[in-house]
Design a protein around this motif. Structure first.
Motif, PDB file in Angstrom:
ATOM      1  N   ARG A  51      79.806  26.878  13.880  1.00 50.67           N
ATOM      2  CA  ARG A  51      78.391  26.703  13.519  1.00 50.67           C
ATOM      3  C   ARG A  51      78.146  25.368  12.841  1.00 50.67           C
ATOM      4  NH1 ARG A  51      75.640  27.735   8.983  1.00 50.67           N
ATOM      5  NH2 ARG A  51      77.229  29.067   8.072  1.00 50.67           N
ATOM      6  N   ARG A  52      78.988  25.011  11.873  1.00 45.97           N
ATOM      7  CA  ARG A  52      78.769  23.766  11.124  1.00 45.97           C
ATOM      8  C   ARG A  52      78.991  22.527  11.992  1.00 45.97           C
ATOM      9  NH1 ARG A  52      75.729  22.379   8.006  1.00 45.97           N
ATOM     10  NH2 ARG A  52      77.020  21.135   6.609  1.00 45.97           N
ATOM     11  N   LEU A  53      80.003  22.534  12.838  1.00 44.59           N
ATOM     12  CA  LEU A  53      80.205  21.379  13.717  1.00 44.59           C
ATOM     13  C   LEU A  53      79.001  21.193  14.627  1.00 44.59           C
ATOM     14  CD1 LEU A  53      83.991  21.645  14.674  1.00 44.59           C
ATOM     15  CD2 LEU A  53      82.931  20.142  12.973  1.00 44.59           C
ATOM     16  N   LEU A  58      78.522  17.292  15.362  1.00 43.39           N
ATOM     17  CA  LEU A  58      79.851  16.679  15.467  1.00 43.39           C
ATOM     18  C   LEU A  58      80.590  17.165  16.710  1.00 43.39           C
ATOM     19  CD1 LEU A  58      81.014  16.928  11.753  1.00 43.39           C
ATOM     20  CD2 LEU A  58      80.229  14.891  12.973  1.00 43.39           C
ATOM     21  N   ASP A  59      80.074  18.219  17.350  1.00 40.14           N
ATOM     22  CA  ASP A  59      80.769  18.837  18.472  1.00 40.14           C
ATOM     23  C   ASP A  59      80.544  18.117  19.801  1.00 40.14           C
ATOM     24  OD1 ASP A  59      78.082  19.653  18.540  1.00 40.14           O
ATOM     25  OD2 ASP A  59      78.579  21.574  19.472  1.00 40.14           O
ATOM     26  N   GLN A  60      79.606  17.179  19.853  1.00 42.12           N
ATOM     27  CA  GLN A  60      79.325  16.417  21.070  1.00 42.12           C
ATOM     28  C   GLN A  60      79.033  14.970  20.704  1.00 42.12           C
ATOM     29  OE1 GLN A  60      79.086  17.354  24.427  1.00 42.12           O
ATOM     30  NE2 GLN A  60      79.987  19.305  23.814  1.00 42.12           N
ATOM     31  N   GLU A 104      83.884  23.803   4.606  1.00 45.95           N
ATOM     32  CA  GLU A 104      82.783  22.878   4.320  1.00 45.95           C
ATOM     33  C   GLU A 104      83.300  21.641   3.596  1.00 45.95           C
ATOM     34  OE1 GLU A 104      79.159  21.209   4.586  1.00 45.95           O
ATOM     35  OE2 GLU A 104      79.743  23.084   5.549  1.00 45.95           O
ATOM     36  N   ARG A 105      84.198  21.825   2.653  1.00 46.90           N
ATOM     37  CA  ARG A 105      84.784  20.674   1.949  1.00 46.90           C
ATOM     38  C   ARG A 105      85.576  19.800   2.915  1.00 46.90           C
ATOM     39  NH1 ARG A 105      87.824  22.308  -3.355  1.00 46.90           N
ATOM     40  NH2 ARG A 105      88.088  20.043  -3.366  1.00 46.90           N
ATOM     41  N   ILE A 106      86.317  20.410   3.837  1.00 45.40           N
ATOM     42  CA  ILE A 106      87.099  19.646   4.826  1.00 45.40           C
ATOM     43  C   ILE A 106      86.156  18.864   5.735  1.00 45.40           C
ATOM     44  CG2 ILE A 106      88.630  19.872   6.832  1.00 45.40           C
ATOM     45  CD1 ILE A 106      89.883  22.340   5.316  1.00 45.40           C
ATOM     46  N   ILE A 107      85.073  19.494   6.170  1.00 41.07           N
ATOM     47  CA  ILE A 107      84.104  18.802   7.027  1.00 41.07           C
ATOM     48  C   ILE A 107      83.519  17.603   6.290  1.00 41.07           C
ATOM     49  CG2 ILE A 107      81.822  18.993   8.098  1.00 41.07           C
ATOM     50  CD1 ILE A 107      82.596  21.926   8.816  1.00 41.07           C
ATOM     51  N   GLN A 108      83.018  17.838   5.073  1.00 37.75           N
ATOM     52  CA  GLN A 108      82.352  16.770   4.327  1.00 37.75           C
ATOM     53  C   GLN A 108      83.312  15.652   3.928  1.00 37.75           C
ATOM     54  OE1 GLN A 108      79.035  16.524   4.030  1.00 37.75           O
ATOM     55  NE2 GLN A 108      78.896  18.423   5.199  1.00 37.75           N
ATOM     56  N   ALA A 109      84.465  16.017   3.403  1.00 41.15           N
ATOM     57  CA  ALA A 109      85.397  14.996   2.911  1.00 41.15           C
ATOM     58  C   ALA A 109      86.238  14.399   4.036  1.00 41.15           C
ATOM     59  CB  ALA A 109      86.306  15.596   1.831  1.00 41.15           C
ATOM     60  N   HIS A 110      86.919  15.239   4.790  1.00 34.62           N
ATOM     61  CA  HIS A 110      87.888  14.747   5.766  1.00 34.62           C
ATOM     62  C   HIS A 110      87.214  14.281   7.063  1.00 34.62           C
ATOM     63  CE1 HIS A 110      92.148  15.300   7.585  1.00 34.62           C
ATOM     64  NE2 HIS A 110      91.475  14.404   8.267  1.00 34.62           N
ATOM     65  N   LEU A 111      86.455  15.166   7.694  1.00 39.45           N
ATOM     66  CA  LEU A 111      85.891  14.825   8.996  1.00 39.45           C
ATOM     67  C   LEU A 111      84.795  13.764   8.916  1.00 39.45           C
ATOM     68  CD1 LEU A 111      85.756  18.340  10.716  1.00 39.45           C
ATOM     69  CD2 LEU A 111      87.597  16.633  10.745  1.00 39.45           C
ATOM     70  N   LEU A 112      83.990  13.791   7.877  1.00 38.04           N
ATOM     71  CA  LEU A 112      82.897  12.822   7.773  1.00 38.04           C
ATOM     72  C   LEU A 112      83.248  11.582   6.953  1.00 38.04           C
ATOM     73  CD1 LEU A 112      79.891  15.272   7.316  1.00 38.04           C
ATOM     74  CD2 LEU A 112      80.505  13.948   9.366  1.00 38.04           C
TER      75      LEU A 112
END
Length: 136
Positions: A51-53, A58-60, A104-112
Motif C-alpha cells: 500500500r505505501r509503495l 514508488l512502485d512504478q 514506514e521508517r525503512i521507506i522514509q529513511a532508507h528507500l527515500l
C-alpha cells in the motif's frame, strides 16, 4: 537471448518497469510454516508495504522519477527470528521486526533518503558491483 523474448512478454516487462528497478524489497510473509513471527503479522506487514509503495508512487517509474522500488513476498527468508524479516537489494540491508511502523521508517529513511535504519538492521552486505565478485 533478450532478442528472443515474445512481444507480450516485453509488454509485461515494460508495464512492471523491470528495467527501471532501483531497489528490490523482499519480505518474509504468508509463511507455510510461520517461524519468525505470527502469520497474520507478516501479512499485515506485506499489505502495508504494498500500500505505501503504491501511495508514494514508488512502485512504478514516473516522469519525475525514472526508477522504482520492486517488492516481493517471500515464503521464508530463512532468518527464523524476530520477523517479519525484510531485505533491501542491491543494498543488502537486512531488517528484523518489520512491522508496519518499522516499514514506514525503512521507506522514509532508507528507500527515500538512503539512510539505513540502524536500530533494525542486523546485516549490511551489498551485492557486488558489476564485474566484481564477493571475494574481490
Amino acid at each position: 537471448m533478450i532478442d528472443q523474448v515474445a512481444p507480450n512478454f516485453q509488454d509485461c516487462i515494460q508495464s512492471l518497469g523491470l528495467a527501471q528497478i532501483q531497489r528490490h524489497v523482499f519480505i518474509c510473509a504468508d509463511q507455510t510454516v510461520p517461524k519468525c513471527c505470527d502469520k497474520a503479522d507478516s501479512l499485515a506487514a506485506w499489505d502495508y508495504l504494498k500500500r505505501r509503495l503504491k501511495e508514494l508512487k514508488l512502485d512504478q517509474p514516473t516522469s519525475d522519477r525514472p526508477t522504482c522500488v520492486f517488492r516481493t513476498k517471500a515464503n521464508c527468508l530463512r532468518v527464523c527470528q524476530q520477523g517479519p524479516i525484510l531485505v533491501v537489494y542491491p543494498d543488502g540491508v537486512w531488517y528484523h521486526s518489520a512491522t508496519p511502523e518499522v516499514i514506514e521508517r525503512i521507506i522514509q529513511a532508507h528507500l527515500l533518503n538512503n539512510q539505513i535504519v540502524k536500530e533494525y538492521a542486523f546485516l549490511v552486505h551489498p551485492l557486488p558491483t558489476h564485474g566484481t565478485t564477493a571475494t574481490d
